[in-house]
Design a protein around this motif. Sequence first.
Motif, PDB file in Angstrom:
ATOM      1  N   THR A  21       0.817  -1.217   0.000  1.00 55.12           N
ATOM      2  CA  THR A  21       0.000   0.000   0.000  1.00 55.12           C
ATOM      3  C   THR A  21       0.851   1.267   0.000  1.00 55.12           C
ATOM      4  O   THR A  21       0.637   2.160  -0.826  1.00 55.12           O
ATOM      5  N   ALA A  22       1.790   1.384   0.892  1.00 49.57           N
ATOM      6  CA  ALA A  22       2.613   2.602   0.968  1.00 49.57           C
ATOM      7  C   ALA A  22       3.403   2.806  -0.320  1.00 49.57           C
ATOM      8  O   ALA A  22       3.542   3.945  -0.794  1.00 49.57           O
ATOM      9  N   ASP A  23       3.886   1.735  -0.902  1.00 54.73           N
ATOM     10  CA  ASP A  23       4.657   1.857  -2.139  1.00 54.73           C
ATOM     11  C   ASP A  23       3.768   2.265  -3.315  1.00 54.73           C
ATOM     12  O   ASP A  23       4.190   3.039  -4.176  1.00 54.73           O
ATOM     13  N   VAL A  24       2.537   1.760  -3.366  1.00 56.64           N
ATOM     14  CA  VAL A  24       1.599   2.184  -4.411  1.00 56.64           C
ATOM     15  C   VAL A  24       1.304   3.672  -4.255  1.00 56.64           C
ATOM     16  O   VAL A  24       1.304   4.420  -5.237  1.00 56.64           O
ATOM     17  N   LEU A  25       1.078   4.115  -3.034  1.00 56.03           N
ATOM     18  CA  LEU A  25       0.838   5.541  -2.801  1.00 56.03           C
ATOM     19  C   LEU A  25       2.047   6.380  -3.193  1.00 56.03           C
ATOM     20  O   LEU A  25       1.908   7.466  -3.754  1.00 56.03           O
ATOM     21  N   ASP A  26       3.242   5.874  -2.925  1.00 53.83           N
ATOM     22  CA  ASP A  26       4.452   6.591  -3.319  1.00 53.83           C
ATOM     23  C   ASP A  26       4.519   6.726  -4.838  1.00 53.83           C
ATOM     24  O   ASP A  26       4.966   7.746  -5.360  1.00 53.83           O
ATOM     25  N   LEU A  27       4.038   5.727  -5.553  1.00 50.74           N
ATOM     26  CA  LEU A  27       4.016   5.754  -7.014  1.00 50.74           C
ATOM     27  C   LEU A  27       2.977   6.741  -7.541  1.00 50.74           C
ATOM     28  O   LEU A  27       3.243   7.516  -8.455  1.00 50.74           O
ATOM     29  N   VAL A  28       1.804   6.743  -6.952  1.00 49.85           N
ATOM     30  CA  VAL A  28       0.674   7.522  -7.459  1.00 49.85           C
ATOM     31  C   VAL A  28       0.740   8.996  -7.055  1.00 49.85           C
ATOM     32  O   VAL A  28       0.408   9.875  -7.847  1.00 49.85           O
ATOM     33  N   VAL A  29       1.166   9.276  -5.836  1.00 53.24           N
ATOM     34  CA  VAL A  29       1.163  10.654  -5.328  1.00 53.24           C
ATOM     35  C   VAL A  29       2.482  11.337  -5.711  1.00 53.24           C
ATOM     36  O   VAL A  29       3.528  11.023  -5.161  1.00 53.24           O
ATOM     37  N   ALA A  35       3.941  18.665  -2.342  1.00 48.71           N
ATOM     38  CA  ALA A  35       4.393  20.043  -2.086  1.00 48.71           C
ATOM     39  C   ALA A  35       3.219  21.009  -1.984  1.00 48.71           C
ATOM     40  O   ALA A  35       3.222  21.904  -1.137  1.00 48.71           O
ATOM     41  N   ASN A  36       2.208  20.839  -2.833  1.00 46.11           N
ATOM     42  CA  ASN A  36       1.105  21.794  -2.915  1.00 46.11           C
ATOM     43  C   ASN A  36      -0.152  21.345  -2.190  1.00 46.11           C
ATOM     44  O   ASN A  36      -1.092  22.118  -2.053  1.00 46.11           O
ATOM     45  N   GLY A  37      -0.175  20.100  -1.768  1.00 46.03           N
ATOM     46  CA  GLY A  37      -1.360  19.547  -1.132  1.00 46.03           C
ATOM     47  C   GLY A  37      -2.330  19.009  -2.173  1.00 46.03           C
ATOM     48  O   GLY A  37      -2.511  19.614  -3.224  1.00 46.03           O
ATOM     49  N   ALA A  38      -2.902  17.863  -1.892  1.00 43.32           N
ATOM     50  CA  ALA A  38      -3.844  17.238  -2.814  1.00 43.32           C
ATOM     51  C   ALA A  38      -4.638  16.172  -2.082  1.00 43.32           C
ATOM     52  O   ALA A  38      -4.246  15.714  -1.009  1.00 43.32           O
ATOM     53  N   LEU A  39      -5.731  15.809  -2.694  1.00 43.27           N
ATOM     54  CA  LEU A  39      -6.523  14.680  -2.232  1.00 43.27           C
ATOM     55  C   LEU A  39      -6.434  13.632  -3.333  1.00 43.27           C
ATOM     56  O   LEU A  39      -6.711  13.927  -4.497  1.00 43.27           O
ATOM     57  N   CYS A  40      -5.998  12.440  -2.981  1.00 45.56           N
ATOM     58  CA  CYS A  40      -5.800  11.383  -3.965  1.00 45.56           C
ATOM     59  C   CYS A  40      -6.781  10.245  -3.691  1.00 45.56           C
ATOM     60  O   CYS A  40      -6.870   9.766  -2.560  1.00 45.56           O
ATOM     61  N   LEU A  41      -7.514   9.861  -4.714  1.00 41.69           N
ATOM     62  CA  LEU A  41      -8.506   8.790  -4.602  1.00 41.69           C
ATOM     63  C   LEU A  41      -8.078   7.648  -5.503  1.00 41.69           C
ATOM     64  O   LEU A  41      -7.951   7.829  -6.716  1.00 41.69           O
ATOM     65  N   LEU A  42      -7.839   6.488  -4.925  1.00 40.22           N
ATOM     66  CA  LEU A  42      -7.480   5.320  -5.713  1.00 40.22           C
ATOM     67  C   LEU A  42      -8.730   4.460  -5.878  1.00 40.22           C
ATOM     68  O   LEU A  42      -9.189   3.830  -4.922  1.00 40.22           O
ATOM     69  N   LEU A  43      -9.304   4.499  -7.081  1.00 37.18           N
ATOM     70  CA  LEU A  43     -10.491   3.701  -7.362  1.00 37.18           C
ATOM     71  C   LEU A  43     -10.052   2.258  -7.567  1.00 37.18           C
ATOM     72  O   LEU A  43      -9.165   1.981  -8.377  1.00 37.18           O
ATOM     73  N   CYS A  44     -10.682   1.367  -6.837  1.00 34.87           N
ATOM     74  CA  CYS A  44     -10.307  -0.038  -6.878  1.00 34.87           C
ATOM     75  C   CYS A  44     -11.508  -0.879  -7.269  1.00 34.87           C
ATOM     76  O   CYS A  44     -12.626  -0.633  -6.823  1.00 34.87           O
ATOM     77  N   GLY A  45     -11.267  -1.855  -8.093  1.00 37.41           N
ATOM     78  CA  GLY A  45     -12.327  -2.731  -8.557  1.00 37.41           C
ATOM     79  C   GLY A  45     -12.271  -4.079  -7.883  1.00 37.41           C
ATOM     80  O   GLY A  45     -11.930  -4.195  -6.696  1.00 37.41           O
ATOM     81  N   GLN A  52      -8.069   3.008 -11.217  1.00 38.04           N
ATOM     82  CA  GLN A  52      -7.733   4.354 -11.683  1.00 38.04           C
ATOM     83  C   GLN A  52      -7.434   5.265 -10.499  1.00 38.04           C
ATOM     84  O   GLN A  52      -8.251   5.377  -9.601  1.00 38.04           O
ATOM     85  N   PRO A  53      -6.277   5.914 -10.493  1.00 36.24           N
ATOM     86  CA  PRO A  53      -6.046   6.944  -9.477  1.00 36.24           C
ATOM     87  C   PRO A  53      -6.602   8.283  -9.953  1.00 36.24           C
ATOM     88  O   PRO A  53      -6.538   8.612 -11.136  1.00 36.24           O
ATOM     89  N   LEU A  54      -7.171   9.037  -9.033  1.00 33.76           N
ATOM     90  CA  LEU A  54      -7.646  10.388  -9.304  1.00 33.76           C
ATOM     91  C   LEU A  54      -6.955  11.325  -8.321  1.00 33.76           C
ATOM     92  O   LEU A  54      -6.908  11.027  -7.128  1.00 33.76           O
TER      93      LEU A  54
END
Length: 145
Positions: A21-29, A35-45, A52-54
Motif C-alpha cells: 500500500t505505501a509503495d503504491v501511494l508513493d508511485l501515485v502521489v 508540495a502543494n497539497g492534494a486529495l488522492c482517490l485510488l479507485l479499486c475494482g 484508476q487513481p484520481l
Amino acid sequence: MTFEDLPPDWPTRPVTDPDITADVLDLVVRDADRANGALCLLLCGEGRRLVQPLVIPNVPATLRPDERRRVFATLRHVVDDGGFSGGVLVAVARARHAYVTDDDRAWHEAAIDALADIGIELLGMWIVTREVIRQMPDVRDQASA
C-alpha cells in the motif's frame, strides 16, 4: 518504502495489501501533489485492485463539511454511469506534518459519510508527505472505543 520496492505482480494484488500500500501511494502521489497539497482517490475494482487513481490538486483546508462530502459524492457519477462497484483508498497529500490533524479527520469523516451514501467502500485513509506515508487510524474505531 518507495515505489521502487513494488514487486512485479503489484497490479494483481489488492491495494490494501499491507506489503504494497505505501509503495503504491508513493508511485501515485507525485512530489508536486505533496508540495502543494492534494486529495488522492485510488479507485479499486474487483479484488480491491487499482483501476484508476484520481488526484484533486490544491484542495483548500478551509472547506466546510458539506463541501468535503460533495468532493466524494461526485463519485456517484462513476457508479451510476460506469457501473463501478468497488472501493476507494484515500490519501491526503501535503508537504509536512506526518501526524494526523483535525483537517485529516474532517476529510476522513466526509469520506465515510459520502461514500456510504453512494455505496462505495472506503478502503482506508492515508497521509502522504515527502518523508512519511502512514495510514490514519479509522475514526469509526475511535468512536466506538
